[in-house]
Design an enzyme around this catalytic site. Structure first.
Site: not given
Length: 381
Positions: A201, A342
């Site tokens: 993250c 992606c």
């Protein structure tokens, strides 16, 4: 399907606890018996970060009797945007200390067992033994695989969630569920090592409020398993697209070879509490050069990123369809052979699993659009 409760209830609640949990006890189908089951329950929460924080808050507030919180990290200032259990004054302190403080503030009868340690394949079984339910709030796949493997050996349900960027998943894995329910494992959703290249993250970011939403869902699943109230997410994956305010549900079934094995009774001398289960086959990972060659041969490149991402550039000739749409109806792709693309590969892996379940021969562009830009686009620039 509804499952029987995991925990026998305590004999009675204290008067103070009866008052504190009064709104639970008047819930139809819940009542005092379910609240007493929560008081008797032991839940292990692995990770005291973005997902683990709201889980601990919700479970303590719900009146869970014992919560073991496992995390080796210290609080950093950058955690505070999403890890709501911690405060500015906690920066530099152990994350598990926040769990002890906040649980006692919410529920004086809840006992929090802080374990400041890194969970590994070597210690996972010891750290998780004794829990009725395990909640995985970790952020690396190495740790997730260690947690899942330990839960499979122990035969306890694993309440599982993942959040990245604006997207999330939540489900329940259980290697030894009650009769009538099919065992479902982490490997049925992510084949071994499939998530090892997923970005952190810190690299791609995460929406703080989405962590609270997912943590709340995981806490609810935990309460349902403990009390036997409602239908847990075993065999179903909840997929959340926060940008579009959309929640979808995707069926999750065991790998074919395990489903066949599960239909055959085990010999009397073989324990079924912690079965040795085979993993689903890995999704093929193609290099950018291999993907380019396959595209020239007629294979469809399916880009599952969001529109705000594809606006910054796509592989020429790609079909653009956000991950949420793919997961909602993987049979609608209209192609028999697909390479999924992606940003770095994690969402593509999820899409490829769903597509293969719908009969599409799906592979993944390893490293995603970042690898393509590095290895192919840069060469032709």
């Amino acid at each position: 399907m509804a499952l029987p409760p995991l925990v026998e209830p305590v004999a009675e609640l204290t008067d103070a606890e009866r008052t504190r949990t009064a709104r639970h006890r008047v819930l139809v189908g819940f009542g005092e018996i379910a609240q007493r089951r929560l008081a008797a329950a032991h839940v292990a929460v692995v990770g005291a970060g973005g997902i683990g924080s709201p889980v601990v808050l919700a479970l303590a507030a719900a009146g869970v009797g014992t919560i073991t919180v496992i995390d080796d990290d210290l609080v950093e200032a950058s955690n505070l945007q999403r890890q709501v259990m911690h405060r500015v004054s906690d920066v530099g302190a152990a994350k598990v200390d926040s769990a002890v403080r906040i649980a006692s503030d919410l529920s004086p009868t809840t006992v929090v067992r802080p374990v400041q340690a890194l969970l590994t394949p070597d210690n996972a079984v010891d750290l998780l033994s004794g829990a009725h339910v395990v909640v995985d709030g970790t952020d690396t796949f190495e740790t997730r695989e260690a947690v899942a493997s330990a839960c499979e050996r122990l035969g306890v349900p694993l309440v599982w969630g993942v959040v990245q960027e604006f997207h999330a998943q939540a489900t329940v894995f259980w290697s030894a569920p009650p009769a009538g329910a099919m065992p479902v494992l982490l490997a049925d959703l992510y084949p071994p090592d499939a998530g090892r290249e997923a970005p952190s993250c810190a690299q791609v970011g995460v929406l703080g409020a989405l962590c609270l939403q997912v943590g709340s869902i995981l806490a609810t699943e935990t309460v349902k398993l403990i009390t036997g109230v409602g239908d847990p997410l075993l065999g179903r994956v909840l997929v959340i697209d926060a940008l579009r305010g959309r929640t979808d549900e995707v069926p999750l079934r065991p790998a074919t070879d395990r489903a066949t094995d599960a239909a055959t009774p085990a010999p009397a001398h073989v324990s079924t509490a912690a079965p040795q289960l085979r993993h689903a086959p890995a999704i093929p990972q193609l290099s950018p050069a291999e993907a380019l060659a396959a595209q020239h041969a007629g294979t469809t490149l399916l880009d599952v990123r969001e529109p705000f991402e594809t606006e910054r550039g796509v592989i020429p000739g790609s079909v653009l369809l956000p991950l949420g749409d793919v997961l909602a109806d993987p049979s609608s792709i209209g192609a028999t052979t697909v390479i999924v693309v992606c940003q770095v590969g994690m969402r593509a892996q999820r899409a490829a699993v769903a597509l293969r379940g719908a009969g599409v021969e799906a592979s993944v562009l390893a490293g995603g659009i970042e690898a393509w830009n590095r290895d192919i686009a840069a060469v032709h620039a």
